[in-house]
Write a protein that holds these residues in place. Sequence first.
Motif, PDB file in Angstrom:
ATOM      1  N   VAL A  36      -1.511  77.537   4.409  1.00 47.48           N
ATOM      2  CA  VAL A  36       0.100  78.291   3.888  1.00 47.48           C
ATOM      3  C   VAL A  36       0.692  77.835   2.503  1.00 47.48           C
ATOM      4  N   GLU A  37       0.261  78.860   1.970  1.00 48.37           N
ATOM      5  CA  GLU A  37       0.910  79.466   0.578  1.00 48.37           C
ATOM      6  C   GLU A  37       1.205  80.186   0.155  1.00 48.37           C
ATOM      7  N   GLY A  38       2.778  80.135  -0.833  1.00 46.54           N
ATOM      8  CA  GLY A  38       3.558  81.040  -1.413  1.00 46.54           C
ATOM      9  C   GLY A  38       3.708  82.358  -0.250  1.00 46.54           C
ATOM     10  N   GLY A  39       4.236  81.418   1.131  1.00 48.54           N
ATOM     11  CA  GLY A  39       4.626  82.065   2.182  1.00 48.54           C
ATOM     12  C   GLY A  39       3.652  82.648   3.244  1.00 48.54           C
ATOM     13  N   LYS A  40       2.438  82.683   2.713  1.00 48.89           N
ATOM     14  CA  LYS A  40       1.630  83.773   3.772  1.00 48.89           C
ATOM     15  C   LYS A  40       0.680  82.934   4.453  1.00 48.89           C
ATOM     16  N   ILE A  41       0.088  83.220   5.602  1.00 48.66           N
ATOM     17  CA  ILE A  41      -1.120  82.461   5.967  1.00 48.66           C
ATOM     18  C   ILE A  41      -2.411  82.874   5.041  1.00 48.66           C
ATOM     19  N   ALA A  42      -3.058  81.940   4.255  1.00 55.81           N
ATOM     20  CA  ALA A  42      -4.007  82.579   3.033  1.00 55.81           C
ATOM     21  C   ALA A  42      -5.478  81.705   4.025  1.00 55.81           C
ATOM     22  N   GLU A  43      -5.157  81.069   5.150  1.00 57.39           N
ATOM     23  CA  GLU A  43      -6.374  80.478   5.127  1.00 57.39           C
ATOM     24  C   GLU A  43      -6.239  79.464   7.191  1.00 57.39           C
ATOM     25  N   THR A  44      -7.364  80.614   8.120  1.00 57.53           N
ATOM     26  CA  THR A  44      -7.156  79.879   9.089  1.00 57.53           C
ATOM     27  C   THR A  44      -8.793  79.935   9.765  1.00 57.53           C
ATOM     28  N   ALA A  45      -8.691  78.332  10.161  1.00 58.62           N
ATOM     29  CA  ALA A  45      -9.675  78.242  11.322  1.00 58.62           C
ATOM     30  C   ALA A  45      -9.114  78.456  12.503  1.00 58.62           C
ATOM     31  N   SER A  84      -2.923  70.824  -0.217  1.00 54.41           N
ATOM     32  CA  SER A  84      -2.350  71.981   0.564  1.00 54.41           C
ATOM     33  C   SER A  84      -1.855  71.371   1.746  1.00 54.41           C
ATOM     34  N   VAL A  85      -1.507  73.026   2.405  1.00 53.74           N
ATOM     35  CA  VAL A  85      -0.285  72.263   3.642  1.00 53.74           C
ATOM     36  C   VAL A  85      -0.941  72.940   5.008  1.00 53.74           C
ATOM     37  N   TRP A  86      -1.336  72.782   6.132  1.00 49.73           N
ATOM     38  CA  TRP A  86      -1.365  73.280   6.550  1.00 49.73           C
ATOM     39  C   TRP A  86      -1.599  73.119   8.100  1.00 49.73           C
ATOM     40  N   GLU A  97       6.624  75.766   6.348  1.00 54.79           N
ATOM     41  CA  GLU A  97       6.015  76.563   6.643  1.00 54.79           C
ATOM     42  C   GLU A  97       4.613  76.055   8.504  1.00 54.79           C
ATOM     43  N   LYS A  98       6.149  75.435   9.270  1.00 53.19           N
ATOM     44  CA  LYS A  98       5.995  76.174  10.450  1.00 53.19           C
ATOM     45  C   LYS A  98       7.223  77.550  10.784  1.00 53.19           C
ATOM     46  N   ALA A  99       8.139  77.725  10.296  1.00 53.71           N
ATOM     47  CA  ALA A  99       8.463  79.055  10.827  1.00 53.71           C
ATOM     48  C   ALA A  99       7.350  79.763  10.686  1.00 53.71           C
ATOM     49  N   ILE A 100       6.867  79.461   9.328  1.00 53.74           N
ATOM     50  CA  ILE A 100       6.312  81.135   9.000  1.00 53.74           C
ATOM     51  C   ILE A 100       4.864  81.110  10.317  1.00 53.74           C
ATOM     52  N   VAL A 101       4.611  80.300  10.167  1.00 56.57           N
ATOM     53  CA  VAL A 101       3.300  80.104  11.533  1.00 56.57           C
ATOM     54  C   VAL A 101       3.934  80.578  13.306  1.00 56.57           C
ATOM     55  N   ARG A 102       5.380  79.860  13.072  1.00 52.60           N
ATOM     56  CA  ARG A 102       5.663  80.484  14.574  1.00 52.60           C
ATOM     57  C   ARG A 102       6.238  81.964  14.264  1.00 52.60           C
ATOM     58  N   THR A 110      -3.480  94.820  13.939  1.00 51.49           N
ATOM     59  CA  THR A 110      -3.965  94.977  12.134  1.00 51.49           C
ATOM     60  C   THR A 110      -2.391  94.997  11.496  1.00 51.49           C
ATOM     61  N   GLU A 111      -1.826  96.290  11.853  1.00 50.32           N
ATOM     62  CA  GLU A 111      -0.542  96.124  10.850  1.00 50.32           C
ATOM     63  C   GLU A 111       0.427  94.184  11.134  1.00 50.32           C
ATOM     64  N   ILE A 112       0.356  94.262  12.889  1.00 50.61           N
ATOM     65  CA  ILE A 112       1.173  92.862  12.631  1.00 50.61           C
ATOM     66  C   ILE A 112       0.417  91.729  12.458  1.00 50.61           C
ATOM     67  N   LEU A 113      -0.709  91.761  12.372  1.00 49.31           N
ATOM     68  CA  LEU A 113      -1.686  90.808  11.090  1.00 49.31           C
ATOM     69  C   LEU A 113      -1.194  90.296  10.056  1.00 49.31           C
ATOM     70  N   ALA A 114      -1.084  91.546   9.530  1.00 42.41           N
ATOM     71  CA  ALA A 114      -1.288  91.684   7.737  1.00 42.41           C
ATOM     72  C   ALA A 114       0.742  91.333   7.749  1.00 42.41           C
ATOM     73  N   ARG A 115       1.204  91.010   8.753  1.00 39.02           N
ATOM     74  CA  ARG A 115       2.714  90.970   7.885  1.00 39.02           C
ATOM     75  C   ARG A 115       3.162  89.655   7.556  1.00 39.02           C
ATOM     76  N   HIS A 116       1.821  88.659   8.116  1.00 38.55           N
ATOM     77  CA  HIS A 116       2.144  86.963   7.299  1.00 38.55           C
ATOM     78  C   HIS A 116       1.169  86.673   7.135  1.00 38.55           C
ATOM     79  N   THR A 117      -0.185  87.753   6.658  1.00 45.66           N
ATOM     80  CA  THR A 117      -1.522  87.229   6.253  1.00 45.66           C
ATOM     81  C   THR A 117      -1.650  87.668   4.684  1.00 45.66           C
ATOM     82  N   THR A 118      -2.366  86.615   4.100  1.00 47.36           N
ATOM     83  CA  THR A 118      -2.345  87.294   2.501  1.00 47.36           C
ATOM     84  C   THR A 118      -4.087  88.672   2.757  1.00 47.36           C
ATOM     85  N   PRO A 119      -3.421  88.929   1.526  1.00 48.80           N
ATOM     86  CA  PRO A 119      -4.798  90.348   1.648  1.00 48.80           C
ATOM     87  C   PRO A 119      -5.567  89.740   2.012  1.00 48.80           C
TER      88      PRO A 119
END
Length: 337
Positions: free
Chosen positions: A126-135, A89-91, A7-12, A27-36
């Motif tokens: 982080v869930e399923g290899g993507k960022i699903a939720e952010t604050a 969940s992992v944050w 999870e840390k590697a995905i956020v980094r 926009t395209e860069i944000l979409a790479r590591h986040t869920t739809p």
Amino acid sequence: MTNFQTEKAIVRAHHDALAQAAPDTVTEILARHTTPNWHWRGMHPFHEQHGAAAVAATFWKPFLTAMTRVQRRPDIFMAGLNEMDSFESVWVVSMGHLMGLFDRPFLGISPTARIGMLRYAEFNRVEGGKIAETAFFCDIPHLMIQAGQNPFPPQTGAHLVQPGPATHLGLMYECQDPVAGQATLASINAMLNDMGSKNRNPNYEVELARTWNDDMIWWGPAGIGATYTIPRYICQHAGPFRQALSKGYRFNGHLCRLAEGDFGGFFGWANLTLANSGGYMGMTASPGPADMRVVDLYRAEGGKLSENWVFIDILHFLNMQGLDVLARLEIIQHPQV
């Protein structure tokens, strides 16, 4: 038990990609590591957004247009299981500053052509290899102050470009001892239990000394400021807060609370609902209750808390009381004559 390295590697990777973003590519860069259907929470005036396109349009495009050559300068990086959903969940949490050259207006704040430091705290589920939720919490009033447009009366504490931990051990990219994280979370919960007790010690200094070291530092947001040691914390923040905001006080809970190593923290949406009885931050008594969206991040030492970095959505809190700080800024800069 997990070491959170995936999870840390995905956020980094997400942060590394954002470091290369421009307004037309973000926009395209944000979409790479986040869920739809990525759920993003931001402070006033950004609020809640869903999906990369909405997040880019609301925050990142305006920010990257205003700030050039942006660097992320983190002071804390950690991950953990969320106590609020029974540790399911992992944050991953990052805190520090987004530094850039303040070259164009942002939210009506005039540029300086100098370095600008936007203080931030970010929680990512982080869930399923993507960022699903952010604050994403940031201190916009502090950016206003840097630009010479302080919207507040004199604050009770001192606000600086907030430094990272005194130990310089907040960037936990590697695996940490899980026992240390459990101890830190226990220290945070002990403090919260004291705050929520119906039989609070009338001697506030004695109460705080149960869970805080005497050399504590409370790194508060612009408009309130930072304060050092238990007595000064009471005088410069906790006392005025209790006096003015005890009316109708309601704790709403947290959405995420976690710890890793000597660090931990939480956020809520909104953590608190309360009414200003008058005087707090120069405001008259509020017509009704208002929400406080808050992030608290902590460093523990010796079984007690030593440092606390605090983010409060003050612009939202004031807006609910009838003061739109950003709209007032716009009127001052562009009066209708």
